[in-house]
Design a protein around this motif. Structure first.
Motif, PDB file in Angstrom:
ATOM      1  N   ALA A  98       0.838  -1.330  -0.034  1.00  0.00           N
ATOM      2  CA  ALA A  98      -0.015  -0.036   0.043  1.00  0.00           C
ATOM      3  C   ALA A  98       0.968   1.243   0.006  1.00  0.00           C
ATOM      4  O   ALA A  98       0.568   2.026  -0.802  1.00  0.00           O
ATOM      5  CB  ALA A  98      -1.145  -0.185   1.102  1.00  0.00           C
ATOM      6  N   VAL A  99       2.020   1.190   1.039  1.00  0.00           N
ATOM      7  CA  VAL A  99       2.896   2.245   0.899  1.00  0.00           C
ATOM      8  C   VAL A  99       3.458   2.671  -0.642  1.00  0.00           C
ATOM      9  O   VAL A  99       3.612   3.720  -1.074  1.00  0.00           O
ATOM     10  CB  VAL A  99       3.873   2.221   2.117  1.00  0.00           C
ATOM     11  N   ASP A 100       3.865   1.338  -1.008  1.00  0.00           N
ATOM     12  CA  ASP A 100       4.445   1.407  -2.258  1.00  0.00           C
ATOM     13  C   ASP A 100       3.612   1.975  -3.388  1.00  0.00           C
ATOM     14  O   ASP A 100       4.132   2.854  -4.223  1.00  0.00           O
ATOM     15  CB  ASP A 100       4.965   0.114  -2.775  1.00  0.00           C
ATOM     16  N   SER A 137      12.553  15.106   0.192  1.00  0.00           N
ATOM     17  CA  SER A 137      11.937  15.205  -0.875  1.00  0.00           C
ATOM     18  C   SER A 137      10.416  14.792  -0.681  1.00  0.00           C
ATOM     19  O   SER A 137      10.301  14.207   0.647  1.00  0.00           O
ATOM     20  CB  SER A 137      12.699  14.062  -1.813  1.00  0.00           C
ATOM     21  N   PRO A 138       9.562  15.021  -1.465  1.00  0.00           N
ATOM     22  CA  PRO A 138       8.121  14.646  -1.119  1.00  0.00           C
ATOM     23  C   PRO A 138       8.157  13.219  -0.882  1.00  0.00           C
ATOM     24  O   PRO A 138       7.279  12.657  -0.100  1.00  0.00           O
ATOM     25  CB  PRO A 138       7.585  15.101  -2.561  1.00  0.00           C
ATOM     26  N   ARG A 139       8.877  12.388  -1.680  1.00  0.00           N
ATOM     27  CA  ARG A 139       8.741  10.890  -1.834  1.00  0.00           C
ATOM     28  C   ARG A 139       9.365  10.270  -0.265  1.00  0.00           C
ATOM     29  O   ARG A 139       8.835   9.465   0.461  1.00  0.00           O
ATOM     30  CB  ARG A 139       9.493  10.160  -2.372  1.00  0.00           C
ATOM     31  N   GLU A 140      10.458  11.068   0.096  1.00  0.00           N
ATOM     32  CA  GLU A 140      10.831  10.801   1.531  1.00  0.00           C
ATOM     33  C   GLU A 140      10.004  10.894   2.676  1.00  0.00           C
ATOM     34  O   GLU A 140       9.960  10.315   3.609  1.00  0.00           O
ATOM     35  CB  GLU A 140      12.195  11.610   1.711  1.00  0.00           C
ATOM     36  N   ARG A 141       9.452  12.313   2.688  1.00  0.00           N
ATOM     37  CA  ARG A 141       8.467  12.546   3.399  1.00  0.00           C
ATOM     38  C   ARG A 141       7.161  11.747   3.705  1.00  0.00           C
ATOM     39  O   ARG A 141       6.740  11.246   4.722  1.00  0.00           O
ATOM     40  CB  ARG A 141       8.017  14.061   3.265  1.00  0.00           C
ATOM     41  N   VAL A 142       6.732  11.363   2.171  1.00  0.00           N
ATOM     42  CA  VAL A 142       5.654  10.540   2.293  1.00  0.00           C
ATOM     43  C   VAL A 142       5.980   8.954   2.727  1.00  0.00           C
ATOM     44  O   VAL A 142       5.087   8.634   3.681  1.00  0.00           O
ATOM     45  CB  VAL A 142       5.030  10.295   0.854  1.00  0.00           C
ATOM     46  N   LEU A 184       4.869   5.113   6.950  1.00  0.00           N
ATOM     47  CA  LEU A 184       5.172   3.915   7.682  1.00  0.00           C
ATOM     48  C   LEU A 184       5.147   4.102   9.195  1.00  0.00           C
ATOM     49  O   LEU A 184       4.789   3.295   9.928  1.00  0.00           O
ATOM     50  CB  LEU A 184       6.971   3.765   7.324  1.00  0.00           C
ATOM     51  N   GLU A 185       5.189   5.369   9.665  1.00  0.00           N
ATOM     52  CA  GLU A 185       4.783   5.897  10.935  1.00  0.00           C
ATOM     53  C   GLU A 185       3.406   5.399  11.301  1.00  0.00           C
ATOM     54  O   GLU A 185       2.889   4.782  12.531  1.00  0.00           O
ATOM     55  CB  GLU A 185       5.242   7.134  11.572  1.00  0.00           C
ATOM     56  N   TRP A 186       2.373   5.651  10.359  1.00  0.00           N
ATOM     57  CA  TRP A 186       0.994   5.664  10.387  1.00  0.00           C
ATOM     58  C   TRP A 186       0.622   4.107  10.441  1.00  0.00           C
ATOM     59  O   TRP A 186       0.091   3.594  11.389  1.00  0.00           O
ATOM     60  CB  TRP A 186       0.336   6.054   9.274  1.00  0.00           C
ATOM     61  N   CYS A 187       1.141   3.285   9.669  1.00  0.00           N
ATOM     62  CA  CYS A 187       1.311   1.762   9.701  1.00  0.00           C
ATOM     63  C   CYS A 187       1.608   1.245  11.076  1.00  0.00           C
ATOM     64  O   CYS A 187       1.083   0.366  11.386  1.00  0.00           O
ATOM     65  CB  CYS A 187       2.029   1.145   8.396  1.00  0.00           C
ATOM     66  N   ASP A 200     -11.121  -7.159   6.289  1.00  0.00           N
ATOM     67  CA  ASP A 200     -12.541  -6.910   6.732  1.00  0.00           C
ATOM     68  C   ASP A 200     -12.781  -5.726   6.089  1.00  0.00           C
ATOM     69  O   ASP A 200     -12.327  -4.449   5.805  1.00  0.00           O
ATOM     70  CB  ASP A 200     -12.512  -6.569   8.208  1.00  0.00           C
ATOM     71  N   ALA A 201     -13.991  -6.038   5.067  1.00  0.00           N
ATOM     72  CA  ALA A 201     -14.373  -5.017   3.833  1.00  0.00           C
ATOM     73  C   ALA A 201     -14.604  -3.588   4.379  1.00  0.00           C
ATOM     74  O   ALA A 201     -14.178  -2.545   3.893  1.00  0.00           O
ATOM     75  CB  ALA A 201     -15.451  -5.751   3.039  1.00  0.00           C
ATOM     76  N   ALA A 202     -15.411  -3.510   5.461  1.00  0.00           N
ATOM     77  CA  ALA A 202     -15.917  -2.276   6.056  1.00  0.00           C
ATOM     78  C   ALA A 202     -14.599  -1.666   6.586  1.00  0.00           C
ATOM     79  O   ALA A 202     -14.413  -0.508   6.396  1.00  0.00           O
ATOM     80  CB  ALA A 202     -17.011  -2.271   7.126  1.00  0.00           C
ATOM     81  N   HIS A 203     -13.621  -2.207   7.431  1.00  0.00           N
ATOM     82  CA  HIS A 203     -12.587  -1.582   7.928  1.00  0.00           C
ATOM     83  C   HIS A 203     -11.511  -1.281   6.891  1.00  0.00           C
ATOM     84  O   HIS A 203     -11.116  -0.393   7.061  1.00  0.00           O
ATOM     85  CB  HIS A 203     -11.901  -2.725   9.014  1.00  0.00           C
ATOM     86  N   ALA A 204     -11.602  -1.999   5.744  1.00  0.00           N
ATOM     87  CA  ALA A 204     -10.512  -1.674   4.817  1.00  0.00           C
ATOM     88  C   ALA A 204     -10.926  -0.485   4.275  1.00  0.00           C
ATOM     89  O   ALA A 204      -9.925   0.421   3.641  1.00  0.00           O
ATOM     90  CB  ALA A 204     -10.579  -2.915   3.686  1.00  0.00           C
ATOM     91  N   VAL A 205     -12.333  -0.183   3.925  1.00  0.00           N
ATOM     92  CA  VAL A 205     -12.826   0.938   3.410  1.00  0.00           C
ATOM     93  C   VAL A 205     -12.072   2.161   3.979  1.00  0.00           C
ATOM     94  O   VAL A 205     -11.666   3.182   3.575  1.00  0.00           O
ATOM     95  CB  VAL A 205     -14.201   1.267   3.273  1.00  0.00           C
ATOM     96  N   ARG A 206     -12.494   2.121   5.364  1.00  0.00           N
ATOM     97  CA  ARG A 206     -12.125   3.183   6.289  1.00  0.00           C
ATOM     98  C   ARG A 206     -10.506   3.475   6.267  1.00  0.00           C
ATOM     99  O   ARG A 206      -9.934   4.601   6.328  1.00  0.00           O
ATOM    100  CB  ARG A 206     -12.331   2.782   7.767  1.00  0.00           C
ATOM    101  N   LEU A 207      -9.769   2.449   6.482  1.00  0.00           N
ATOM    102  CA  LEU A 207      -8.260   2.459   6.414  1.00  0.00           C
ATOM    103  C   LEU A 207      -7.816   2.952   4.952  1.00  0.00           C
ATOM    104  O   LEU A 207      -6.827   3.643   4.991  1.00  0.00           O
ATOM    105  CB  LEU A 207      -7.627   1.143   6.685  1.00  0.00           C
ATOM    106  N   GLY A 208      -8.500   2.556   3.843  1.00  0.00           N
ATOM    107  CA  GLY A 208      -7.854   3.131   2.751  1.00  0.00           C
ATOM    108  C   GLY A 208      -8.106   4.654   2.589  1.00  0.00           C
ATOM    109  O   GLY A 208      -7.406   5.286   2.042  1.00  0.00           O
ATOM    110  N   TRP A 209      -9.300   5.069   2.990  1.00  0.00           N
ATOM    111  CA  TRP A 209      -9.646   6.587   2.977  1.00  0.00           C
ATOM    112  C   TRP A 209      -8.531   7.293   4.086  1.00  0.00           C
ATOM    113  O   TRP A 209      -8.214   8.403   3.570  1.00  0.00           O
ATOM    114  CB  TRP A 209     -11.200   6.697   3.434  1.00  0.00           C
ATOM    115  N   GLN A 210      -8.327   6.626   4.993  1.00  0.00           N
ATOM    116  CA  GLN A 210      -7.307   7.486   5.987  1.00  0.00           C
ATOM    117  C   GLN A 210      -6.040   7.587   5.304  1.00  0.00           C
ATOM    118  O   GLN A 210      -5.340   8.517   5.367  1.00  0.00           O
ATOM    119  CB  GLN A 210      -7.335   6.611   7.298  1.00  0.00           C
ATOM    120  N   MET A 211      -5.465   6.382   4.892  1.00  0.00           N
ATOM    121  CA  MET A 211      -4.157   6.549   4.231  1.00  0.00           C
ATOM    122  C   MET A 211      -4.109   7.425   2.986  1.00  0.00           C
ATOM    123  O   MET A 211      -2.872   8.060   2.738  1.00  0.00           O
ATOM    124  CB  MET A 211      -3.565   4.763   3.762  1.00  0.00           C
ATOM    125  N   ALA A 212      -5.015   7.402   2.117  1.00  0.00           N
ATOM    126  CA  ALA A 212      -5.125   8.164   1.210  1.00  0.00           C
ATOM    127  C   ALA A 212      -5.175   9.707   1.426  1.00  0.00           C
ATOM    128  O   ALA A 212      -4.381  10.587   0.800  1.00  0.00           O
ATOM    129  CB  ALA A 212      -6.279   8.126  -0.047  1.00  0.00           C
TER     130      ALA A 212
END
Length: 206
Positions: A98-100, A182-187, A192-195, A153-165
């Protein structure tokens, strides 16, 4: 202007002098023109000068300036959709994948001009309902792909996906102010900290 658009600009401009430009090639060229002059600076005169086509020919294709700008920005969404699908296909599973995905969609470097131009394009997307709907569809597709890598978990996956995006976009916005690394370094650091926080909280498969 990004390097790929500089190349497109030079190639299509040469082609314009020998034969009619296809709609896709013309839109790629005009997208580069918008990135140089900004949406507000786009005119049929500038588009004609850039493409080698007569302004009257462009009017026949697009109808009016607003129609031309909408077509150009829809082409930009096409390109982002293509890049997103490629990133999804090439990235691995799980949180690392997902990070990639998001790192593949993040430019390594961003100049003041390119960053500001991107915000101007977003302003046009927000004000146009057709473009706004296109952006919403892209966001839904991206969040779904991210979430499926983060939780079974489908419902949880949706929430996590939106949070990460959302975290990704927010990180890029704040990077625009700080310009630390750089933008990529910061992202990469932030995601990774969030995960890691998700994993320690036992809230997902991160």
């Amino acid at each position: 202007m990004h390097l790929e658009y500089k190349r497109t600009f030079a190639y299509v401009k040469r082609m314009a002098r020998t034969k009619t430009i296809s709609d896709t090639a013309l839109l790629d060229l005009l997208l580069a023109t918008v990135q140089v002059h900004g949406p507000a600076g786009l005119s049929f005169a500038k588009a004609a000068a850039a493409s080698g086509l007569a302004a009257a020919t462009l009017v026949q294709r697009f109808g009016n300036r607003d129609g031309m700008l909408e077509a150009i920005l829809l082409r930009a969404w096409d390109l982002l959709d293509e890049a997103t699908e490629t990133a999804m296909a090439e990235a691995g599973p799980g949180a690392t994948g997902a990070v990639d995905v998001l790192l593949r969609l993040t430019h390594e470097q961003a100049s003041d001009q390119s960053f500001g131009d991107g915000l101007l394009l977003l302003r046009e997307d927000f004000s146009n309902p057709v473009l706004r709907a296109r952006g919403a569809r892209w966001g839904t597709r991206l969040a779904e792909a991210l979430g499926n890598r983060l939780s079974p978990d489908a419902a949880h996956a949706v929430r996590l996906g939106w949070q990460m995006a959302s975290l990704w976009q927010g990180t890029l916005l704040w990077w625009g102010f700080s310009r630390e690394g750089s933008p990529r370094e910061r992202v990469k650091q932030v995601l990774l900290e969030w995960c890691d926080g998700q994993q320690r909280g036992d809230r997902s498969t991160c």
